[in-house]
Design a protein around this motif. Structure first.
Motif, mmCIF file in Angstrom:
data_model
loop_
_atom_site.group_PDB
_atom_site.id
_atom_site.type_symbol
_atom_site.label_atom_id
_atom_site.label_comp_id
_atom_site.label_asym_id
_atom_site.label_seq_id
_atom_site.Cartn_x
_atom_site.Cartn_y
_atom_site.Cartn_z
ATOM 1 N N GLY A 13 0.813 -1.213 0.000
ATOM 2 C CA GLY A 13 0.000 0.000 0.000
ATOM 3 C C GLY A 13 0.844 1.260 0.000
ATOM 4 N N VAL A 14 1.889 1.288 0.833
ATOM 5 C CA VAL A 14 2.783 2.454 0.887
ATOM 6 C C VAL A 14 3.494 2.655 -0.452
ATOM 7 C CG1 VAL A 14 4.873 3.370 1.958
ATOM 8 C CG2 VAL A 14 3.104 2.310 3.380
ATOM 9 N N SER A 15 3.996 1.581 -1.029
ATOM 10 C CA SER A 15 4.716 1.680 -2.298
ATOM 11 C C SER A 15 3.808 2.167 -3.424
ATOM 12 C CB SER A 15 5.317 0.316 -2.663
ATOM 13 O OG SER A 15 6.192 -0.139 -1.651
ATOM 14 N N TRP A 16 2.588 1.619 -3.495
ATOM 15 C CA TRP A 16 1.664 2.021 -4.548
ATOM 16 C C TRP A 16 1.263 3.491 -4.398
ATOM 17 C CZ3 TRP A 16 -0.015 2.323 -9.045
ATOM 18 C CH2 TRP A 16 -1.308 2.750 -9.361
ATOM 19 N N GLY A 17 1.024 3.958 -3.192
ATOM 20 C CA GLY A 17 0.687 5.361 -2.986
ATOM 21 C C GLY A 17 1.800 6.292 -3.423
ATOM 22 N N VAL A 77 -6.354 15.423 -10.209
ATOM 23 C CA VAL A 77 -6.172 15.045 -8.805
ATOM 24 C C VAL A 77 -7.374 14.233 -8.315
ATOM 25 C CG1 VAL A 77 -5.919 15.909 -6.449
ATOM 26 C CG2 VAL A 77 -4.700 17.031 -8.316
ATOM 27 N N MET A 78 -8.580 14.670 -8.638
ATOM 28 C CA MET A 78 -9.778 13.951 -8.207
ATOM 29 C C MET A 78 -9.816 12.539 -8.781
ATOM 30 S SD MET A 78 -13.799 14.950 -8.692
ATOM 31 C CE MET A 78 -13.673 16.341 -7.588
ATOM 32 N N MET A 79 -9.511 12.408 -10.060
ATOM 33 C CA MET A 79 -9.495 11.083 -10.676
ATOM 34 C C MET A 79 -8.477 10.177 -9.999
ATOM 35 S SD MET A 79 -9.697 12.201 -14.696
ATOM 36 C CE MET A 79 -9.050 10.594 -15.182
ATOM 37 N N CYS A 80 -7.299 10.729 -9.708
ATOM 38 C CA CYS A 80 -6.231 9.919 -9.121
ATOM 39 C C CYS A 80 -6.558 9.476 -7.703
ATOM 40 C CB CYS A 80 -4.913 10.697 -9.134
ATOM 41 S SG CYS A 80 -4.209 10.922 -10.775
ATOM 42 N N VAL A 81 -7.224 10.347 -6.921
ATOM 43 C CA VAL A 81 -7.569 9.995 -5.539
ATOM 44 C C VAL A 81 -8.440 8.738 -5.500
ATOM 45 C CG1 VAL A 81 -8.926 10.728 -3.536
ATOM 46 C CG2 VAL A 81 -7.315 12.303 -4.598
ATOM 47 N N PHE A 82 -9.482 8.714 -6.323
ATOM 48 C CA PHE A 82 -10.378 7.556 -6.331
ATOM 49 C C PHE A 82 -9.726 6.349 -7.025
ATOM 50 C CE2 PHE A 82 -13.326 11.085 -5.747
ATOM 51 C CZ PHE A 82 -14.131 10.601 -4.732
ATOM 52 N N ALA A 83 -8.937 6.607 -8.073
ATOM 53 C CA ALA A 83 -8.301 5.504 -8.798
ATOM 54 C C ALA A 83 -7.250 4.804 -7.940
ATOM 55 C CB ALA A 83 -7.666 6.012 -10.090
ATOM 56 N N VAL A 84 -6.493 5.574 -7.166
ATOM 57 C CA VAL A 84 -5.451 4.982 -6.310
ATOM 58 C C VAL A 84 -6.072 4.022 -5.308
ATOM 59 C CG1 VAL A 84 -3.849 5.527 -4.432
ATOM 60 C CG2 VAL A 84 -3.740 6.798 -6.571
ATOM 61 N N PHE A 85 -7.148 4.456 -4.659
ATOM 62 C CA PHE A 85 -7.793 3.602 -3.660
ATOM 63 C C PHE A 85 -8.401 2.362 -4.315
ATOM 64 C CE2 PHE A 85 -11.034 2.139 -0.757
ATOM 65 C CZ PHE A 85 -10.480 2.354 0.494
ATOM 66 N N TRP A 86 -9.106 2.544 -5.430
ATOM 67 C CA TRP A 86 -9.770 1.422 -6.095
ATOM 68 C C TRP A 86 -8.756 0.402 -6.599
ATOM 69 C CZ3 TRP A 86 -9.611 -0.405 -11.159
ATOM 70 C CH2 TRP A 86 -10.562 -1.400 -11.458
ATOM 71 N N MET A 87 -7.682 0.861 -7.226
ATOM 72 C CA MET A 87 -6.682 -0.070 -7.757
ATOM 73 C C MET A 87 -5.973 -0.818 -6.637
ATOM 74 S SD MET A 87 -4.953 1.758 -11.064
ATOM 75 C CE MET A 87 -4.004 0.236 -11.351
ATOM 76 N N ALA A 88 -5.724 -0.133 -5.522
ATOM 77 C CA ALA A 88 -5.067 -0.798 -4.396
ATOM 78 C C ALA A 88 -5.922 -1.940 -3.860
ATOM 79 C CB ALA A 88 -4.771 0.213 -3.293
ATOM 80 N N GLU A 89 -7.219 -1.680 -3.685
ATOM 81 C CA GLU A 89 -8.103 -2.672 -3.081
ATOM 82 C C GLU A 89 -8.505 -3.779 -4.058
ATOM 83 O OE1 GLU A 89 -9.181 -3.005 -0.019
ATOM 84 O OE2 GLU A 89 -8.276 -1.189 0.828
ATOM 85 N N GLU A 90 -8.836 -3.415 -5.288
ATOM 86 C CA GLU A 90 -9.445 -4.360 -6.217
ATOM 87 C C GLU A 90 -8.469 -4.992 -7.199
ATOM 88 O OE1 GLU A 90 -12.789 -5.346 -6.280
ATOM 89 O OE2 GLU A 90 -12.709 -4.374 -4.321
#
Length: 300
Positions: A153-157, A181-194
């Motif tokens: 998670g740290v590395s991906w962020g 920035v808005m697109m990246c905020v939601f994309a970072v979380f979604w890609m990390a989890e899913e």
């Protein structure tokens, strides 16, 4: 209307409300002061949260297994400990700010709250999987999952934040910068989890901290102002919705528990609870509630 709120799909909270809340808290932090207080925050958010989870799980085992005669696994108790180990210092920070406390003290508490969310969620995911698999708490399995979720998670962020900076450098329109920035905020979380299978919370926190550090070097002044106003509003709305939704859902669960207890079935099994058993359960729950606060005091 209340029924619709109670039956809200968890993914709405996870993928819609949580990313802006995490990003707003981490991106609005004073990075240079935070870096000085980082060792203290990490000590509380890392070993402190893990110790709190273990002690809370041990108290839970003692009360609900040993005294109440149940047979829940250690993984189940550790799962409960992980859920209860994270703290929300909103009220404390509000008091400190009104008293004019030093910025470093505010950031130690605020930074710890950011990082402990990630640690607690990692603990939760690990023991949730162990409970679902009905397997024992094997140390190698627990440690390997912790490493994958936390370090991944740290590395991906960090990687995602630097990728966003490179993208924004080629954009000169403030509206497009804020949109990216808005697109990246939601994309970072979604890609990390899913997609990647790592901690989305840690990824979002690191992504926000990296933004707090480098946003002044890659964003225009107008973009910085618009970005700050946007995420402050989104963070406030997300916090409000989460707290209201939590209260509504908790009320529904409590009503359902008492209805089942006095009607047809027990929340802990298939038989109806007697009044004496219900009182015993409530007393043990109250004792456990007090024990959680004692654990938090000991870990601090």
């Amino acid at each position: 209307s209340l029924s619709a709120w109670v039956n809200t799909h968890p993914h709405i909270i996870l993928f819609v409300l949580l990313p802006p809340l995490l990003f707003e808290d981490s991106a609005s932090i004073d990075y240079h002061v935070f870096r000085k207080s980082l060792p203290s925050s990490m000590l509380l958010a890392g070993p402190g949260v893990i110790l709190s989870s273990a002690l809370s799980g041990a108290f839970s085992w003692f009360l609900f297994n040993l005294l109440a005669g149940n047979d829940y696994s250690w993984a189940t108790h550790m799962l409960l400990g992980g859920i209860l180990s994270a703290t929300d210092p909103v009220a404390v920070l509000g008091v400190l700010k009104s008293l004019g406390a030093p910025a470093k003290l505010n950031l130690i508490i605020g930074g710890e709250s950011l990082l402990n969310d990630g640690t607690a969620v990692v603990v939760f995911w690990i023991f949730r999987d162990l409970v679902a698999e009905c397997s024992g708490a094997d140390f190698n399995v627990v440690f390997s999952r912790f490493v994958v979720l936390a370090i991944g998670g740290v590395s991906w962020g960090w990687i995602a934040a630097h990728g966003m900076y490179l993208w924004i450098k080629f954009v000169s329109e403030p509206v497009l910068e804020v949109t990216i920035v808005m697109m990246c905020v939601f994309a970072v979380f979604w890609m990390a989890e899913e997609v990647l299978g790592v901690s989305g919370i840690l990824a979002s926190v690191v992504f926000g901290l990296a933004t707090a550090r480098k946003s002044y070097f890659c964003m225009s002044a107008e973009c910085l102002e618009r970005n700050h106003m946007l995420w402050e509003q989104l963070g406030f709305v997300s916090t409000l919705v989460i707290f209201v939704l939590s209260g509504i859902v908790a009320r529904g669960k409590i009503d359902a528990m008492f209805n089942r207890a006095f009607d047809e079935s027990d929340i802990l099994g298939g038989e109806r609870l007697s009044r004496q058993e219900l009182i015993q359960l409530l007393v043990l729950t109250l004792v456990f509630y007090i024990a959680v606060f004692v654990v938090r005091g000991l870990t601090i």
